[in-house]
Motif scaffolding. Structure first.
Motif, PDB file in Angstrom:
ATOM      1  N   LYS A 139       0.842  -1.202   0.000  1.00 13.38           N
ATOM      2  CA  LYS A 139       0.000   0.000   0.000  1.00 13.38           C
ATOM      3  C   LYS A 139       0.878   1.254   0.000  1.00 13.38           C
ATOM      4  O   LYS A 139       1.816   1.363   0.791  1.00 13.38           O
ATOM      5  CB  LYS A 139      -0.918  -0.019   1.224  1.00 13.38           C
ATOM      6  CG  LYS A 139      -2.117   0.892   1.086  1.00 13.38           C
ATOM      7  CD  LYS A 139      -3.149   0.597   2.155  1.00 13.38           C
ATOM      8  CE  LYS A 139      -4.399   1.435   1.937  1.00 13.38           C
ATOM      9  NZ  LYS A 139      -5.434   1.175   2.956  1.00 13.38           N
ATOM     10  N   ASN A 196       1.508   3.237   3.226  1.00 10.37           N
ATOM     11  CA  ASN A 196       2.371   2.560   4.189  1.00 10.37           C
ATOM     12  C   ASN A 196       3.834   2.509   3.756  1.00 10.37           C
ATOM     13  O   ASN A 196       4.697   2.058   4.521  1.00 10.37           O
ATOM     14  CB  ASN A 196       1.855   1.142   4.457  1.00 10.37           C
ATOM     15  CG  ASN A 196       0.622   1.157   5.339  1.00 10.37           C
ATOM     16  OD1 ASN A 196       0.452   2.067   6.147  1.00 10.37           O
ATOM     17  ND2 ASN A 196      -0.234   0.168   5.167  1.00 10.37           N
ATOM     18  N   GLU A 244      -0.399   4.120   8.034  1.00  6.41           N
ATOM     19  CA  GLU A 244      -1.647   3.690   8.646  1.00  6.41           C
ATOM     20  C   GLU A 244      -1.345   2.817   9.865  1.00  6.41           C
ATOM     21  O   GLU A 244      -0.188   2.579  10.207  1.00  6.41           O
ATOM     22  CB  GLU A 244      -2.505   2.961   7.609  1.00  6.41           C
ATOM     23  CG  GLU A 244      -2.864   3.877   6.438  1.00  6.41           C
ATOM     24  CD  GLU A 244      -3.672   3.187   5.350  1.00  6.41           C
ATOM     25  OE1 GLU A 244      -3.848   1.943   5.422  1.00  6.41           O
ATOM     26  OE2 GLU A 244      -4.121   3.882   4.419  1.00  6.41           O
ATOM     27  N   GLN A 245      -2.396   2.344  10.516  1.00  7.09           N
ATOM     28  CA  GLN A 245      -2.233   1.679  11.815  1.00  7.09           C
ATOM     29  C   GLN A 245      -1.358   0.430  11.739  1.00  7.09           C
ATOM     30  O   GLN A 245      -0.680   0.082  12.711  1.00  7.09           O
ATOM     31  CB  GLN A 245      -3.602   1.334  12.397  1.00  7.09           C
ATOM     32  CG  GLN A 245      -4.411   2.584  12.764  1.00  7.09           C
ATOM     33  CD  GLN A 245      -5.683   2.262  13.535  1.00  7.09           C
ATOM     34  OE1 GLN A 245      -5.803   1.207  14.150  1.00  7.09           O
ATOM     35  NE2 GLN A 245      -6.630   3.191  13.509  1.00  7.09           N
ATOM     36  N   HIS A 273      -1.541  10.854   7.849  1.00  9.66           N
ATOM     37  CA  HIS A 273      -2.664  10.746   6.906  1.00  9.66           C
ATOM     38  C   HIS A 273      -3.755  11.773   7.192  1.00  9.66           C
ATOM     39  O   HIS A 273      -4.948  11.486   7.053  1.00  9.66           O
ATOM     40  CB  HIS A 273      -3.242   9.329   6.921  1.00  9.66           C
ATOM     41  CG  HIS A 273      -3.992   9.019   5.653  1.00  9.66           C
ATOM     42  ND1 HIS A 273      -4.764   7.894   5.505  1.00  9.66           N
ATOM     43  CD2 HIS A 273      -4.094   9.691   4.469  1.00  9.66           C
ATOM     44  CE1 HIS A 273      -5.316   7.876   4.302  1.00  9.66           C
ATOM     45  NE2 HIS A 273      -4.907   8.964   3.659  1.00  9.66           N
ATOM     46  N   SER A 333      -6.944  10.844   9.233  1.00 11.35           N
ATOM     47  CA  SER A 333      -7.847   9.780   8.775  1.00 11.35           C
ATOM     48  C   SER A 333      -8.047   8.733   9.867  1.00 11.35           C
ATOM     49  O   SER A 333      -7.188   8.532  10.730  1.00 11.35           O
ATOM     50  CB  SER A 333      -7.257   9.121   7.535  1.00 11.35           C
ATOM     51  OG  SER A 333      -7.897   7.890   7.262  1.00 11.35           O
ATOM     52  N   SER A 362      -7.871   5.717   9.386  1.00 10.60           N
ATOM     53  CA  SER A 362      -6.956   4.607   9.125  1.00 10.60           C
ATOM     54  C   SER A 362      -5.653   4.741   9.896  1.00 10.60           C
ATOM     55  O   SER A 362      -4.852   3.798   9.931  1.00 10.60           O
ATOM     56  CB  SER A 362      -6.643   4.541   7.616  1.00 10.60           C
ATOM     57  OG  SER A 362      -5.920   5.710   7.228  1.00 10.60           O
ATOM     58  N   SER A 363      -5.430   5.892  10.528  1.00  7.37           N
ATOM     59  CA  SER A 363      -4.174   6.149  11.222  1.00  7.37           C
ATOM     60  C   SER A 363      -4.438   6.669  12.632  1.00  7.37           C
ATOM     61  O   SER A 363      -5.578   6.789  13.067  1.00  7.37           O
ATOM     62  CB  SER A 363      -3.352   7.185  10.433  1.00  7.37           C
ATOM     63  OG  SER A 363      -3.212   6.801   9.082  1.00  7.37           O
ATOM     64  N   SER A 423      -3.734   5.443  15.787  1.00  8.72           N
ATOM     65  CA  SER A 423      -4.329   4.545  16.773  1.00  8.72           C
ATOM     66  C   SER A 423      -4.018   5.046  18.192  1.00  8.72           C
ATOM     67  O   SER A 423      -3.062   5.803  18.395  1.00  8.72           O
ATOM     68  CB  SER A 423      -3.777   3.122  16.601  1.00  8.72           C
ATOM     69  OG  SER A 423      -2.375   3.117  16.884  1.00  8.72           O
TER      70      SER A 423
END
Length: 398
Positions: free
Chosen positions: A266, A269, A290-291, A312, A315, A317-318, A320
């Motif tokens: 990805k 990443n 991302e996470q 990101h 977002s 997706s990131s 955490s």
């Protein structure tokens, strides 16, 4: 005789160029260095060809066929004139760019006046010191200190890091149909700060909101080294950012924490993750990881940072909870576009940073964010919208 005639022509042109220099810098922030030479043929062409033909066409309105013919002829002359002018615009040092302060312009104006008023050589040589602002611009950063500028490029990322003698550019902002962050935001910023050479430029990954202004910057600025996560994904020659590689400038350390030799599939990443630190303050630039990648960084001894540029753009997706807790930032900056279609930063992400005790700063609200850091502490955080509160930024919600 020919040399004397050329001298009579050139001296007035040079005098006009020097005399108008403070005004051109004030209004346009640049001066065309080759203008005395281009005027050598442009002025006669305009004076003895274009203007007379156009005036003649204006008086011949009762002969439309001849009028159109003359106007078409003037256009052809202009097109021919444009060819050498366009060619000269690409010459080395075709323009001198200067964002001068009021006192610098006053000093330059006094120097110009002195050059015309004084007749003796020693006095004129002394006046040349008034032109020092053209070449001498210390950035005011001490050993071990740095300035971090998170530019407001809309929905994208562009960050300028300055140490005492070096400059790093992290990402190049987005590019859309009629918008290029490189030419419209990054280059004006670099010119304003008198940055002519970028020692290292880091393209975190190849997504358009990070590489949009790449070619514009490379065209206008000297970039000593271009670093990216996947050199095969871009055309300009570059080298990879690799986990564990580091360098030091003026008492400030730069270290890549990600990626390794094997790139994730990805693109987000694949982002270069850069840690910047001096004796007391540290900054984390994580790109768009991302996470999944955040999880791999949790045990990294260099992950903790005083300031983070939120991965990101906020977002879901990131960012955490475990990642934010491990970084434990005092400040979290979100490079994000005003009313962007993604709804970044997402509310749960904002709450995670706030619950960790971080102060959140967003470029869609603050504009460009500049942070001045000394060897021992964060000295000042400046928001462009608060510092440069123009009338167009007031009552914007009304």
């Amino acid at each position: 005789p020919k040399a004397k005639g050329l001298k009579k022509w050139f001296i007035p042109q040079a005098a006009l160029f020097v005399g108008l220099m403070p005004f051109t810098f004030f209004w346009f922030h640049q001066a065309p260095l080759w203008s005395p030479l281009s005027n050598f043929f442009a002025i006669p062409m305009m004076s003895f060809a274009v203007v007379p033909v156009v005036l003649l066409a204006a008086f011949l309105s009762w002969l439309p066929f001849l009028q159109v013919l003359l106007l078409k002829g003037s256009v052809l002359i202009l097109k021919g004139l444009w060819i050498p002018l366009e060619w000269m615009s690409h010459w080395p040092m075709s323009e001198m760019i200067l964002y001068a302060s009021a006192y610098e312009l006053i000093l330059m104006s006094m120097a110009v006046a002195g050059l015309f008023l004084f007749k003796d050589t020693p006095s004129r040589l002394l006046c040349l010191f008034g032109f020092l602002p053209l070449w001498f611009h210390p950035n005011g950063i001490s050993e071990g200190g740095l300035d971090l500028h998170v530019l407001d490029v809309g929905q994208g990322t562009a960050i300028v890091v300055q140490t005492q003698h070096h400059t790093l550019l992290f990402d190049f902002g987005p590019q859309y149909a009629s918008f290029d962050a490189g030419s419209q935001i990054i280059l004006p910023f670099l010119n304003y700060h008198h940055i002519h050479t970028i020692d290292k430029a880091v393209l975190s990954h190849s997504d358009m909101d990070h590489r949009g202004g790449l070619l514009s910057v490379l065209e206008k600025k000297k970039v000593q080294e271009l670093i990216t996560s996947n050199p095969s994904a871009i055309k300009p020659k570059s080298i990879p950012c690799l986990k564990g590689e580091s360098f030091e400038w003026d008492g400030v350390r730069f270290e890549f924490l990600h990626p390794g030799h094997i790139l994730p599939k990805k693109t987000n990443n694949q982002s270069c993750v850069l840690k910047i630190s001096n004796e007391s303050v540290s900054i984390l630039l994580p790109g768009d990881i991302e996470q999944k990648i955040e999880q791999t960084l949790l045990n990294h001894p260099s992950l903790k940072a005083d300031l983070i540029v939120v991965p990101h753009h906020g977002s879901l997706s990131s960012s955490s909870e475990a990642f934010i807790k491990a970084v434990d930032p005092k400040y979290a900056i979100v490079p994000v576009g005003y009313k962007n279609r993604y709804g970044f930063p997402k509310d749960p992400v904002v709450k995670r940073y706030e619950n960790q005790g971080a102060q959140l700063l967003k470029t869609d609200e603050e504009g460009a964010i500049s942070i001045s850091i000394s060897k021992s502490s964060i000295k000042k955080i400046c928001s462009w919208r608060k510092e440069e509160n123009g009338i167009w930024l007031q009552n914007e919600d009304n």
